[in-house]
Design a protein around this motif. Sequence first.
Motif, PDB file in Angstrom:
ATOM      1  N   GLN A  24       0.806  -1.221   0.000  1.00 57.48           N
ATOM      2  CA  GLN A  24       0.000   0.000   0.000  1.00 57.48           C
ATOM      3  C   GLN A  24       0.837   1.267   0.000  1.00 57.48           C
ATOM      4  OE1 GLN A  24      -2.332  -0.890   3.455  1.00 57.48           O
ATOM      5  NE2 GLN A  24      -3.554  -2.425   2.398  1.00 57.48           N
ATOM      6  N   THR A  25       2.155   1.116  -0.093  1.00 56.74           N
ATOM      7  CA  THR A  25       3.033   2.273  -0.211  1.00 56.74           C
ATOM      8  C   THR A  25       3.528   2.374  -1.646  1.00 56.74           C
ATOM      9  OG1 THR A  25       4.860   0.883   0.571  1.00 56.74           O
ATOM     10  CG2 THR A  25       3.757   2.288   2.195  1.00 56.74           C
ATOM     11  N   VAL A  26       4.090   3.511  -1.995  1.00 55.87           N
ATOM     12  CA  VAL A  26       4.498   3.751  -3.376  1.00 55.87           C
ATOM     13  C   VAL A  26       5.536   2.727  -3.830  1.00 55.87           C
ATOM     14  CG1 VAL A  26       5.548   5.405  -4.967  1.00 55.87           C
ATOM     15  CG2 VAL A  26       3.960   6.203  -3.187  1.00 55.87           C
ATOM     16  N   TYR A  27       6.450   2.362  -2.938  1.00 51.67           N
ATOM     17  CA  TYR A  27       7.489   1.387  -3.279  1.00 51.67           C
ATOM     18  C   TYR A  27       7.333   0.130  -2.432  1.00 51.67           C
ATOM     19  CZ  TYR A  27       9.729   5.225  -5.763  1.00 51.67           C
ATOM     20  OH  TYR A  27       9.982   6.264  -6.635  1.00 51.67           O
ATOM     21  N   ASN A 117      -4.705   1.262  -9.021  1.00 61.11           N
ATOM     22  CA  ASN A 117      -3.338   1.519  -9.454  1.00 61.11           C
ATOM     23  C   ASN A 117      -2.360   0.579  -8.782  1.00 61.11           C
ATOM     24  OD1 ASN A 117      -1.245   2.952 -10.831  1.00 61.11           O
ATOM     25  ND2 ASN A 117      -2.386   4.855 -10.554  1.00 61.11           N
ATOM     26  N   TRP A 118      -1.144   0.568  -9.290  1.00 66.13           N
ATOM     27  CA  TRP A 118      -0.040  -0.149  -8.671  1.00 66.13           C
ATOM     28  C   TRP A 118       1.052   0.867  -8.387  1.00 66.13           C
ATOM     29  CZ3 TRP A 118      -1.753  -1.039 -13.676  1.00 66.13           C
ATOM     30  CH2 TRP A 118      -0.965  -0.493 -14.693  1.00 66.13           C
ATOM     31  N   GLY A 119       2.038   0.484  -7.570  1.00 67.32           N
ATOM     32  CA  GLY A 119       3.038   1.449  -7.127  1.00 67.32           C
ATOM     33  C   GLY A 119       4.349   1.339  -7.858  1.00 67.32           C
ATOM     34  N   GLY A 120       5.295   2.197  -7.449  1.00 67.63           N
ATOM     35  CA  GLY A 120       6.650   2.136  -7.953  1.00 67.63           C
ATOM     36  C   GLY A 120       6.838   2.559  -9.386  1.00 67.63           C
ATOM     37  N   TYR A 147      -4.616  15.877  -8.579  1.00 64.55           N
ATOM     38  CA  TYR A 147      -5.693  15.319  -7.771  1.00 64.55           C
ATOM     39  C   TYR A 147      -5.226  14.961  -6.379  1.00 64.55           C
ATOM     40  CZ  TYR A 147      -4.243  10.444  -9.047  1.00 64.55           C
ATOM     41  OH  TYR A 147      -3.585   9.264  -9.239  1.00 64.55           O
ATOM     42  N   TYR A 148      -3.919  15.106  -6.086  1.00 64.16           N
ATOM     43  CA  TYR A 148      -3.491  14.908  -4.703  1.00 64.16           C
ATOM     44  C   TYR A 148      -3.835  16.118  -3.839  1.00 64.16           C
ATOM     45  CZ  TYR A 148      -1.072  12.922  -0.807  1.00 64.16           C
ATOM     46  OH  TYR A 148      -0.815  12.383   0.424  1.00 64.16           O
ATOM     47  N   ASP A 149      -4.024  17.266  -4.446  1.00 65.20           N
ATOM     48  CA  ASP A 149      -4.362  18.484  -3.716  1.00 65.20           C
ATOM     49  C   ASP A 149      -5.845  18.441  -3.354  1.00 65.20           C
ATOM     50  OD1 ASP A 149      -4.803  20.975  -2.741  1.00 65.20           O
ATOM     51  OD2 ASP A 149      -4.063  22.060  -4.478  1.00 65.20           O
ATOM     52  N   THR A 150      -6.177  17.691  -2.299  1.00 63.92           N
ATOM     53  CA  THR A 150      -7.566  17.499  -1.902  1.00 63.92           C
ATOM     54  C   THR A 150      -7.767  17.917  -0.456  1.00 63.92           C
ATOM     55  OG1 THR A 150      -7.093  15.212  -1.281  1.00 63.92           O
ATOM     56  CG2 THR A 150      -7.939  15.590  -3.499  1.00 63.92           C
ATOM     57  N   PRO A 151      -8.996  18.298  -0.076  1.00 64.62           N
ATOM     58  CA  PRO A 151      -9.250  18.707   1.312  1.00 64.62           C
ATOM     59  C   PRO A 151      -8.951  17.579   2.293  1.00 64.62           C
ATOM     60  CG  PRO A 151     -11.082  19.288  -0.135  1.00 64.62           C
ATOM     61  CD  PRO A 151     -10.176  18.401  -0.926  1.00 64.62           C
ATOM     62  N   ASP A 152      -8.562  17.959   3.508  1.00 64.55           N
ATOM     63  CA  ASP A 152      -8.334  17.011   4.610  1.00 64.55           C
ATOM     64  C   ASP A 152      -7.230  16.010   4.301  1.00 64.55           C
ATOM     65  OD1 ASP A 152     -10.470  18.164   6.066  1.00 64.55           O
ATOM     66  OD2 ASP A 152     -11.888  16.976   4.897  1.00 64.55           O
ATOM     67  N   SER A 153      -6.322  16.339   3.390  1.00 66.59           N
ATOM     68  CA  SER A 153      -5.189  15.472   3.118  1.00 66.59           C
ATOM     69  C   SER A 153      -3.911  16.167   3.592  1.00 66.59           C
ATOM     70  CB  SER A 153      -5.084  15.150   1.628  1.00 66.59           C
ATOM     71  OG  SER A 153      -4.583  16.260   0.909  1.00 66.59           O
ATOM     72  N   ASN A 154      -2.816  15.422   3.549  1.00 67.14           N
ATOM     73  CA  ASN A 154      -1.524  15.963   3.965  1.00 67.14           C
ATOM     74  C   ASN A 154      -0.727  16.495   2.782  1.00 67.14           C
ATOM     75  OD1 ASN A 154      -1.309  15.191   6.958  1.00 67.14           O
ATOM     76  ND2 ASN A 154      -1.862  13.231   6.036  1.00 67.14           N
ATOM     77  N   TRP A 155      -1.421  16.987   1.755  1.00 65.22           N
ATOM     78  CA  TRP A 155      -0.752  17.343   0.516  1.00 65.22           C
ATOM     79  C   TRP A 155       0.311  18.425   0.705  1.00 65.22           C
ATOM     80  CZ3 TRP A 155      -0.937  22.243  -1.655  1.00 65.22           C
ATOM     81  CH2 TRP A 155      -1.922  23.112  -1.161  1.00 65.22           C
ATOM     82  N   GLU A 156       0.085  19.370   1.657  1.00 74.98           N
ATOM     83  CA  GLU A 156       1.083  20.427   1.843  1.00 74.98           C
ATOM     84  C   GLU A 156       2.419  19.842   2.293  1.00 74.98           C
ATOM     85  OE1 GLU A 156      -0.771  23.151   4.565  1.00 74.98           O
ATOM     86  OE2 GLU A 156      -1.492  24.416   2.924  1.00 74.98           O
ATOM     87  N   ARG A 157       2.368  18.901   3.233  1.00 72.06           N
ATOM     88  CA  ARG A 157       3.609  18.278   3.705  1.00 72.06           C
ATOM     89  C   ARG A 157       4.228  17.408   2.617  1.00 72.06           C
ATOM     90  NH1 ARG A 157       8.315  18.614   5.510  1.00 72.06           N
ATOM     91  NH2 ARG A 157       9.187  16.688   6.378  1.00 72.06           N
ATOM     92  N   CYS A 189      -5.077   8.032   1.411  1.00 68.61           N
ATOM     93  CA  CYS A 189      -5.875   7.157   0.530  1.00 68.61           C
ATOM     94  C   CYS A 189      -6.426   7.916  -0.673  1.00 68.61           C
ATOM     95  CB  CYS A 189      -7.016   6.498   1.304  1.00 68.61           C
ATOM     96  SG  CYS A 189      -7.700   5.040   0.487  1.00 68.61           S
ATOM     97  N   VAL A 190      -5.600   8.787  -1.226  1.00 68.35           N
ATOM     98  CA  VAL A 190      -5.945   9.462  -2.471  1.00 68.35           C
ATOM     99  C   VAL A 190      -5.336   8.696  -3.642  1.00 68.35           C
ATOM    100  CG1 VAL A 190      -5.714  11.586  -3.800  1.00 68.35           C
ATOM    101  CG2 VAL A 190      -6.121  11.689  -1.345  1.00 68.35           C
ATOM    102  N   TYR A 191      -4.061   8.406  -3.501  1.00 67.29           N
ATOM    103  CA  TYR A 191      -3.342   7.598  -4.491  1.00 67.29           C
ATOM    104  C   TYR A 191      -3.280   6.186  -3.902  1.00 67.29           C
ATOM    105  CZ  TYR A 191       0.705   6.109  -7.341  1.00 67.29           C
ATOM    106  OH  TYR A 191       1.552   5.459  -8.188  1.00 67.29           O
ATOM    107  N   ALA A 192      -4.251   5.360  -4.250  1.00 63.79           N
ATOM    108  CA  ALA A 192      -4.433   4.066  -3.596  1.00 63.79           C
ATOM    109  C   ALA A 192      -3.637   2.970  -4.292  1.00 63.79           C
ATOM    110  CB  ALA A 192      -5.914   3.704  -3.557  1.00 63.79           C
TER     111      ALA A 192
END
Length: 230
Positions: A24-27, A117-120, A147-157, A189-192
């Motif tokens: 469930q992580t990018v890599y 989607n799949w990662g890596g 689409y990662y710039d969504t409300p209630d997400s950690n996109w700024e960090r 859980c935006v980029y799943a």
Amino acid sequence: AIYEALDANAFLEIVDGGYGETGQTVYPESNTWGIDYSPHSTAANVERAQQLIEESDFDAPVELSMIGSSDLDMMRDMVRIAQDQLEQAGFDVNLQEMETAAWVERLNAFQWDLTPNWGGHSPDPALQRAERTFWTDERDIETHVPYYDTPDSNWERVFEIFEEDDGTLSHEERYELYAEQQRLICDDCVYAVLYHPNNMRAHRTSVRNYEIMPTAVDDPFHQVRLSENE
């Protein structure tokens, strides 16, 4: 709830013939940039998904729009599996399948709620900011919306981490930064991410006379056969 509704094991087996690992992580954990972090179920937990929907502000069934390519086997399989699993958990999925050219146009215009989607995708995390997930206002904001710039997400960090990786950090320092970033992306859980395939993904090539697919989404090199003089 989406993560709990989706069976990552089924995606891996059906879409990629079991050649890979769920994650469930990018890599993947075995990668240079991999971390040990999978807070959600990898097998479908329908009851848990339904419970989370009940605890949310959404009325069941939760409506989701999803698009798929009708002539790319992998993409077609993924959206059909996702539709079936999500509907069992209490989602109402409006799946629209279309030819690849139309699908890519809709995909890039973000006219959908979910795409499995799949990662890596990138060999180095710093390259991710050039991917669709992390498009920023450095590009044409009218046609490319992150689409990662969504409300209630950690996109700024998430974007701050790209800025902190300024070329002066050691590998260990970079690893800790992108480990944090991967945890944030997973939690949002935006980029799943569902799994990591073992099939080769090519990022650069010096092969001549080979034409990349116009979709520029995924080129199945494991299906490519080149003659000796090519």
